[in-house]
Design an enzyme around this catalytic site. Sequence first.
Site, PDB file in Angstrom:
ATOM      1  N   VAL A 169     -19.840 -41.980 -30.126  1.00 40.46           N
ATOM      2  CA  VAL A 169     -19.008 -41.230 -31.070  1.00 40.46           C
ATOM      3  C   VAL A 169     -17.529 -41.368 -30.700  1.00 40.46           C
ATOM      4  O   VAL A 169     -17.154 -41.182 -29.535  1.00 40.46           O
ATOM      5  CB  VAL A 169     -19.412 -39.742 -31.099  1.00 40.46           C
ATOM      6  CG1 VAL A 169     -18.505 -38.960 -32.046  1.00 40.46           C
ATOM      7  CG2 VAL A 169     -20.868 -39.590 -31.509  1.00 40.46           C
ATOM      8  N   SER A 174     -28.264 -43.079 -26.595  1.00 43.87           N
ATOM      9  CA  SER A 174     -29.109 -44.267 -26.491  1.00 43.87           C
ATOM     10  C   SER A 174     -28.897 -45.249 -27.630  1.00 43.87           C
ATOM     11  O   SER A 174     -28.967 -46.456 -27.440  1.00 43.87           O
ATOM     12  CB  SER A 174     -30.581 -43.849 -26.450  1.00 43.87           C
ATOM     13  OG  SER A 174     -30.914 -43.091 -27.602  1.00 43.87           O
ATOM     14  N   ASP A 194     -35.251 -33.127 -32.429  1.00 37.95           N
ATOM     15  CA  ASP A 194     -34.544 -33.554 -31.220  1.00 37.95           C
ATOM     16  C   ASP A 194     -33.487 -32.512 -30.839  1.00 37.95           C
ATOM     17  O   ASP A 194     -32.310 -32.832 -30.671  1.00 37.95           O
ATOM     18  CB  ASP A 194     -33.895 -34.922 -31.456  1.00 37.95           C
ATOM     19  CG  ASP A 194     -33.548 -35.632 -30.153  1.00 37.95           C
ATOM     20  OD1 ASP A 194     -34.067 -35.214 -29.098  1.00 37.95           O
ATOM     21  OD2 ASP A 194     -32.761 -36.596 -30.188  1.00 37.95           O
ATOM     22  N   LYS A 212     -19.644 -41.915 -35.683  1.00 41.56           N
ATOM     23  CA  LYS A 212     -20.792 -42.355 -34.895  1.00 41.56           C
ATOM     24  C   LYS A 212     -21.050 -43.827 -35.194  1.00 41.56           C
ATOM     25  O   LYS A 212     -21.308 -44.198 -36.339  1.00 41.56           O
ATOM     26  CB  LYS A 212     -22.011 -41.496 -35.259  1.00 41.56           C
ATOM     27  CG  LYS A 212     -23.273 -41.803 -34.471  1.00 41.56           C
ATOM     28  CD  LYS A 212     -24.375 -40.804 -34.857  1.00 41.56           C
ATOM     29  CE  LYS A 212     -25.674 -41.077 -34.141  1.00 41.56           C
ATOM     30  NZ  LYS A 212     -26.725 -40.085 -34.517  1.00 41.56           N
TER      31      LYS A 212
END
Length: 470
Positions: A165, A161, A316, A179
């Site tokens: 990468v 989102s 997460d 990233k």
Amino acid sequence: MWRRAATAALALGAGAGGAAIAYSDDPSATLKICAHLPPRLLRDAATAATIAFDYQYSLWGLDPGTPAWVSAKHDAHLRSANRLQELCFRNGGIYIKLGQHIAQLEYVVPEEYVQTMRASMLKRCPVSSYEQVCRVFGKDMGESPETVFVEFDPVPLASASLAQVHAARTHDGQKVAVKVQHDHLTDTSVIDIATVGLIVNTLHYIFPSFDYRWLVDEIRESAPKELDFLNEAKNSEKCVQNFRRLSPHIAGSIYVPKVYWTLSSSRILTMEFMDAKEVTDVKGIKELGIRPVDVSNLVSKAFSEMIFKHGFVHCDPHAANMMIRPLPQDSKKTFGWRRPQLILLDHGLYKELDYATRISYASLWKALVFADEKSIKENSVKLGAGEDLHALFAGVLTMRPWKSVIDPAVDHLVLDGSSNDRSELQMYASLYFPQISELLRRLPRVILLMLKTNDCLRSVNHALVSEKES
């Protein structure tokens, strides 16, 4: 009512746009972005209005709890979830993050929303063009990717989102994962959070029992941290240090990719490249000579250490953020199986648990395991659920109805994942939706993130254990 909502929307949009321009590093670019604000607001307002009218008229004249009401509500949930999904994809950015949050709140928000978002939000994230990637490099590093690295693959390995990468190779020959944040996301996030708030507040105004303002508050607090990749890098190093200092017995089984600080910025994070399997890739894990049940145990131990001992928790832990490889330089085998090493990725979202919260949370889980009704209530109240909603809080934590929570049987908390289990939980979630909404409004945000973490881990462990049983 709708005139008032529209006036609020315009005022909110103007304020958000002004704030975005005032605090942007590139005001002219942000001004161009803000030109897209009116159509975004119109989309938001139209979606919120359509969802509100759908619920009002679909349930008009039906008695709550009747088969007709249940069926109409299910259909309205499904239509509204699809509308919200479409809005998330059209607006992108923080909206995708909102959809991902919803996808990880099983039985906390209506099942139709969870399944709709889960089927798409983790797989269909936006992809920045190579031109946009180069623009981010130009602003942050002052050079192109080909100059910063000796090799840089313009095709991303994966996209999420907030970033994507790319594989690259440093000038000293090291293979790395880079990233790169989606361009202008730091500018649009201010607007996005404000407009997401508009939708949630409008729905709450029309349906007082729909109170998910806490979700907007959480995104408002966490988004700036997740958008700062240097903060993510610091979190990753702190995570490693905590395991080495506080959990040395398990530290060797936990790995975090090395950060290349000189090749990183607030929007670019260069890390050691990991050649490993995704944590739920059961077939791939077995091919490495590792038992899925050992992976499940390691994941549970790692997060138990973080939650109950470190007080610094990766919030997460979905499947894409955990990888598995054989423990390096390990000659020990258990019945021919190799020992796993857990690789933790994406350290943007962490929460700190103070000592009192850890003690209460640990005591609550102990009470749940031993079906101690008095202690369950006592510690639920300490964590903010209140005396009236302690039973619901226990049910949300364990995904079991109250009668199972206080059942003295040894396996009273075991979820077998059967269709009967799911149907029962979905029925309870629908029946107690207003109470669940009130519980989530009442709980401290750190506990809300523990619920999300709990659900992520349950999903990962279920994938590993159910495969084993099948």
